[in-house]
Design a protein around this motif. Structure first.
Motif, PDB file in Angstrom:
ATOM      1  N   ALA A  98      18.515 -21.890 -16.254  1.00 52.29           N
ATOM      2  CA  ALA A  98      17.079 -21.694 -16.478  1.00 52.29           C
ATOM      3  C   ALA A  98      16.513 -20.649 -15.513  1.00 52.29           C
ATOM      4  O   ALA A  98      16.681 -20.748 -14.306  1.00 52.29           O
ATOM      5  CB  ALA A  98      16.350 -23.018 -16.312  1.00 52.29           C
ATOM      6  N   GLY A  99      15.851 -19.639 -16.080  1.00 52.11           N
ATOM      7  CA  GLY A  99      15.199 -18.613 -15.285  1.00 52.11           C
ATOM      8  C   GLY A  99      16.109 -17.526 -14.762  1.00 52.11           C
ATOM      9  O   GLY A  99      15.639 -16.542 -14.196  1.00 52.11           O
ATOM     10  N   LEU A 100      17.442 -17.656 -14.934  1.00 50.88           N
ATOM     11  CA  LEU A 100      18.365 -16.668 -14.372  1.00 50.88           C
ATOM     12  C   LEU A 100      18.618 -15.497 -15.319  1.00 50.88           C
ATOM     13  O   LEU A 100      18.818 -14.372 -14.881  1.00 50.88           O
ATOM     14  CB  LEU A 100      19.695 -17.342 -14.014  1.00 50.88           C
ATOM     15  N   HIS A 101      18.635 -15.773 -16.599  1.00 52.82           N
ATOM     16  CA  HIS A 101      18.896 -14.725 -17.582  1.00 52.82           C
ATOM     17  C   HIS A 101      17.563 -14.038 -17.898  1.00 52.82           C
ATOM     18  O   HIS A 101      16.717 -14.591 -18.595  1.00 52.82           O
ATOM     19  CB  HIS A 101      19.491 -15.342 -18.844  1.00 52.82           C
ATOM     20  N   ARG A 102      17.382 -12.817 -17.382  1.00 57.24           N
ATOM     21  CA  ARG A 102      16.092 -12.156 -17.503  1.00 57.24           C
ATOM     22  C   ARG A 102      16.227 -10.759 -18.106  1.00 57.24           C
ATOM     23  O   ARG A 102      17.247 -10.101 -17.934  1.00 57.24           O
ATOM     24  CB  ARG A 102      15.402 -12.070 -16.140  1.00 57.24           C
ATOM     25  N   PHE A 103      15.153 -10.354 -18.796  1.00 54.92           N
ATOM     26  CA  PHE A 103      15.111  -9.042 -19.424  1.00 54.92           C
ATOM     27  C   PHE A 103      13.769  -8.382 -19.131  1.00 54.92           C
ATOM     28  O   PHE A 103      12.749  -9.051 -18.949  1.00 54.92           O
ATOM     29  CB  PHE A 103      15.265  -9.156 -20.946  1.00 54.92           C
ATOM     30  N   SER A 104      13.788  -7.072 -19.103  1.00 59.72           N
ATOM     31  CA  SER A 104      12.565  -6.281 -19.036  1.00 59.72           C
ATOM     32  C   SER A 104      12.493  -5.471 -20.323  1.00 59.72           C
ATOM     33  O   SER A 104      13.424  -4.726 -20.643  1.00 59.72           O
ATOM     34  CB  SER A 104      12.591  -5.349 -17.823  1.00 59.72           C
ATOM     35  N   THR A 105      11.421  -5.624 -21.083  1.00 65.53           N
ATOM     36  CA  THR A 105      11.315  -4.951 -22.381  1.00 65.53           C
ATOM     37  C   THR A 105      10.045  -4.122 -22.450  1.00 65.53           C
ATOM     38  O   THR A 105       9.060  -4.383 -21.755  1.00 65.53           O
ATOM     39  CB  THR A 105      11.296  -5.969 -23.542  1.00 65.53           C
ATOM     40  N   ARG A 144       8.367   0.666 -32.249  1.00 64.83           N
ATOM     41  CA  ARG A 144       9.362   1.736 -32.140  1.00 64.83           C
ATOM     42  C   ARG A 144       9.651   2.023 -30.668  1.00 64.83           C
ATOM     43  O   ARG A 144       8.918   1.596 -29.792  1.00 64.83           O
ATOM     44  CB  ARG A 144       8.881   3.004 -32.842  1.00 64.83           C
ATOM     45  N   ARG A 145      10.732   2.733 -30.450  1.00 64.08           N
ATOM     46  CA  ARG A 145      11.210   3.033 -29.101  1.00 64.08           C
ATOM     47  C   ARG A 145      11.303   1.763 -28.254  1.00 64.08           C
ATOM     48  O   ARG A 145      10.905   1.740 -27.085  1.00 64.08           O
ATOM     49  CB  ARG A 145      10.328   4.077 -28.437  1.00 64.08           C
ATOM     50  N   ALA A 146      11.819   0.703 -28.850  1.00 65.20           N
ATOM     51  CA  ALA A 146      11.921  -0.586 -28.149  1.00 65.20           C
ATOM     52  C   ALA A 146      13.170  -0.598 -27.267  1.00 65.20           C
ATOM     53  O   ALA A 146      14.249  -0.158 -27.681  1.00 65.20           O
ATOM     54  CB  ALA A 146      11.991  -1.721 -29.158  1.00 65.20           C
ATOM     55  N   VAL A 147      13.015  -1.092 -26.063  1.00 62.89           N
ATOM     56  CA  VAL A 147      14.144  -1.237 -25.149  1.00 62.89           C
ATOM     57  C   VAL A 147      14.103  -2.626 -24.534  1.00 62.89           C
ATOM     58  O   VAL A 147      13.032  -3.205 -24.340  1.00 62.89           O
ATOM     59  CB  VAL A 147      14.144  -0.164 -24.024  1.00 62.89           C
ATOM     60  N   ALA A 148      15.284  -3.157 -24.240  1.00 56.56           N
ATOM     61  CA  ALA A 148      15.420  -4.447 -23.552  1.00 56.56           C
ATOM     62  C   ALA A 148      16.538  -4.306 -22.531  1.00 56.56           C
ATOM     63  O   ALA A 148      17.715  -4.248 -22.897  1.00 56.56           O
ATOM     64  CB  ALA A 148      15.727  -5.568 -24.535  1.00 56.56           C
ATOM     65  N   TYR A 149      16.166  -4.217 -21.263  1.00 51.50           N
ATOM     66  CA  TYR A 149      17.132  -4.091 -20.178  1.00 51.50           C
ATOM     67  C   TYR A 149      17.343  -5.457 -19.531  1.00 51.50           C
ATOM     68  O   TYR A 149      16.366  -6.136 -19.185  1.00 51.50           O
ATOM     69  CB  TYR A 149      16.641  -3.113 -19.116  1.00 51.50           C
ATOM     70  N   GLN A 150      18.590  -5.848 -19.380  1.00 49.23           N
ATOM     71  CA  GLN A 150      18.879  -7.098 -18.669  1.00 49.23           C
ATOM     72  C   GLN A 150      18.829  -6.825 -17.169  1.00 49.23           C
ATOM     73  O   GLN A 150      19.534  -5.962 -16.660  1.00 49.23           O
ATOM     74  CB  GLN A 150      20.247  -7.637 -19.061  1.00 49.23           C
ATOM     75  N   THR A 151      17.978  -7.554 -16.471  1.00 50.06           N
ATOM     76  CA  THR A 151      17.799  -7.341 -15.036  1.00 50.06           C
ATOM     77  C   THR A 151      18.448  -8.430 -14.192  1.00 50.06           C
ATOM     78  O   THR A 151      18.546  -8.291 -12.973  1.00 50.06           O
ATOM     79  CB  THR A 151      16.299  -7.278 -14.699  1.00 50.06           C
ATOM     80  N   ASN A 152      18.871  -9.520 -14.803  1.00 49.15           N
ATOM     81  CA  ASN A 152      19.548 -10.602 -14.096  1.00 49.15           C
ATOM     82  C   ASN A 152      20.378 -11.388 -15.106  1.00 49.15           C
ATOM     83  O   ASN A 152      19.907 -11.606 -16.226  1.00 49.15           O
ATOM     84  CB  ASN A 152      18.516 -11.531 -13.434  1.00 49.15           C
ATOM     85  N   PRO A 153      21.594 -11.804 -14.796  1.00 48.62           N
ATOM     86  CA  PRO A 153      22.290 -11.767 -13.511  1.00 48.62           C
ATOM     87  C   PRO A 153      23.116 -10.499 -13.273  1.00 48.62           C
ATOM     88  O   PRO A 153      23.932 -10.459 -12.349  1.00 48.62           O
ATOM     89  CB  PRO A 153      23.215 -12.973 -13.620  1.00 48.62           C
ATOM     90  N   SER A 154      22.918  -9.442 -14.074  1.00 50.59           N
ATOM     91  CA  SER A 154      23.776  -8.266 -13.984  1.00 50.59           C
ATOM     92  C   SER A 154      23.347  -7.292 -12.905  1.00 50.59           C
ATOM     93  O   SER A 154      24.024  -6.305 -12.644  1.00 50.59           O
ATOM     94  CB  SER A 154      23.790  -7.541 -15.328  1.00 50.59           C
ATOM     95  N   GLY A 155      22.201  -7.528 -12.255  1.00 52.68           N
ATOM     96  CA  GLY A 155      21.711  -6.588 -11.252  1.00 52.68           C
ATOM     97  C   GLY A 155      20.365  -6.038 -11.662  1.00 52.68           C
ATOM     98  O   GLY A 155      19.742  -6.527 -12.602  1.00 52.68           O
ATOM     99  N   PRO A 156      19.899  -4.987 -10.980  1.00 51.41           N
ATOM    100  CA  PRO A 156      18.580  -4.412 -11.323  1.00 51.41           C
ATOM    101  C   PRO A 156      18.475  -4.064 -12.795  1.00 51.41           C
ATOM    102  O   PRO A 156      17.527  -4.422 -13.459  1.00 51.41           O
ATOM    103  CB  PRO A 156      18.504  -3.179 -10.432  1.00 51.41           C
ATOM    104  N   ILE A 157      19.482  -3.326 -13.341  1.00 50.15           N
ATOM    105  CA  ILE A 157      19.580  -3.045 -14.772  1.00 50.15           C
ATOM    106  C   ILE A 157      21.058  -3.013 -15.127  1.00 50.15           C
ATOM    107  O   ILE A 157      21.862  -2.355 -14.470  1.00 50.15           O
ATOM    108  CB  ILE A 157      18.917  -1.704 -15.152  1.00 50.15           C
ATOM    109  N   GLU A 158      21.415  -3.719 -16.183  1.00 45.15           N
ATOM    110  CA  GLU A 158      22.811  -3.781 -16.609  1.00 45.15           C
ATOM    111  C   GLU A 158      23.303  -2.401 -17.034  1.00 45.15           C
ATOM    112  O   GLU A 158      22.624  -1.692 -17.769  1.00 45.15           O
ATOM    113  CB  GLU A 158      22.949  -4.776 -17.764  1.00 45.15           C
ATOM    114  N   MET A 159      24.524  -2.030 -16.598  1.00 49.57           N
ATOM    115  CA  MET A 159      25.118  -0.740 -16.933  1.00 49.57           C
ATOM    116  C   MET A 159      26.429  -0.987 -17.680  1.00 49.57           C
ATOM    117  O   MET A 159      27.111  -1.992 -17.476  1.00 49.57           O
ATOM    118  CB  MET A 159      25.392   0.072 -15.659  1.00 49.57           C
TER     119      MET A 159
END
Length: 249
Positions: A98-105, A144-159
């Motif tokens: 809970a709360g660990l899997h996070r995204f910035s969209t 349009r131009r939608a993005v979803a970056y995973q910020t946790n648990p992979s780090g600041p932004i998943e690469m």
């Protein structure tokens, strides 16, 4: 959202991601035009009118999303030696709890609206004329131009592991659209410039019902593939001021 993942010593499993959060809207512009007919009744101060109006709104939405509960495991590989291994559900819960899997969209939304309005103006007999109205209609919302970056648990932004590019989880299709019911209330003041031309300023409150979008699946070399992402956007409420020119035939 389900995607294939693997843990050391275990078979692949489906990780369910169900994130939610609050979107914030930046400033945006509203443009539109309307045509209508006004009923000027000599014995009444109130002059009713009907209008058909088209408008376009183009806001940008940002959101920070998090998983409010421990992610579930939809399918766990079974084998004769599975019982000798740790329970994968507990491992997934610890890593993606809970709360660990996070995204910035973020996404750009174009909202096209058609409204049918009823408007009542007060004929003051002078140069200025107040009015108020209500309208109902439909809105087509395109994201349009939608993005979803995973910020946790992979780090600041998943690469991606090979090319080291940012993983946009909507990369296979970053646009979608839906149609929703819309309504508005408005009130303003009209000033006569000539016999046929007037200027107006007004306030509007517009509400567009909730919409649903389906973006593409995540497809990167070296990244676990996912199902298409389903996004529900809650109702939008827009409070705005307008000004314009009105011409009477």
């Amino acid at each position: 959202m389900r995607g294939q993942y693997a843990l050391p010593g275990m078979k692949d499993f489906d990780l369910v991601v169900n994130t939610q959060g609050r979107a914030k809207q930046r400033r945006s512009a509203l443009f539109g035009a309307h045509v209508g007919y006004r009923f000027d009744l000599p014995t009444f101060r109130l002059a009713p009118a009907v209008e058909v109006e088209g408008m376009r709104l183009a806001p940008r939405h940002d959101a920070n999303l998090f998983n409010p509960e421990a992610s579930g495991v939809a399918h766990v590989g079974s084998s004769p030696y599975q019982a000798l291994l740790d329970d994968p559900t507990s491992v997934v819960t610890k890593k993606y709890g809970a709360g660990l899997h996070r995204f910035s969209t973020r996404m750009r939304t174009d909202v096209g609206m058609v409204m049918f309005n009823a408007v009542f103006a007060y004929r003051s007999g002078g140069r200025f004329e107040p009015y108020a109205g209500v309208g109902f209609g439909v809105a087509r919302v395109e994201a349009r131009r939608a993005v979803a970056y995973q910020t946790n648990p992979s780090g600041p932004i998943e690469m991606t592991p090979d090319t080291h590019e940012r993983v946009n989880h909507f990369n296979s299709r970053d646009r979608a659209n839906d149609v929703a019911v819309a309504w508005q209330v408005k009130g303003g003041l009209r000033a006569m410039l000539t016999e046929r031309v007037s200027a107006f300023v007004e306030y509007r409150l517009i509400r567009v019902a909730a919409t649903n979008f389906t973006f593409g699946a995540t497809r990167y070399t070296g990244h676990a593939p996912t199902d298409p992402w389903r996004v529900k956007h809650a109702a939008m409420r827009v409070s705005t001021g307008l000004m314009g020119i009105r011409y009477s035939l």
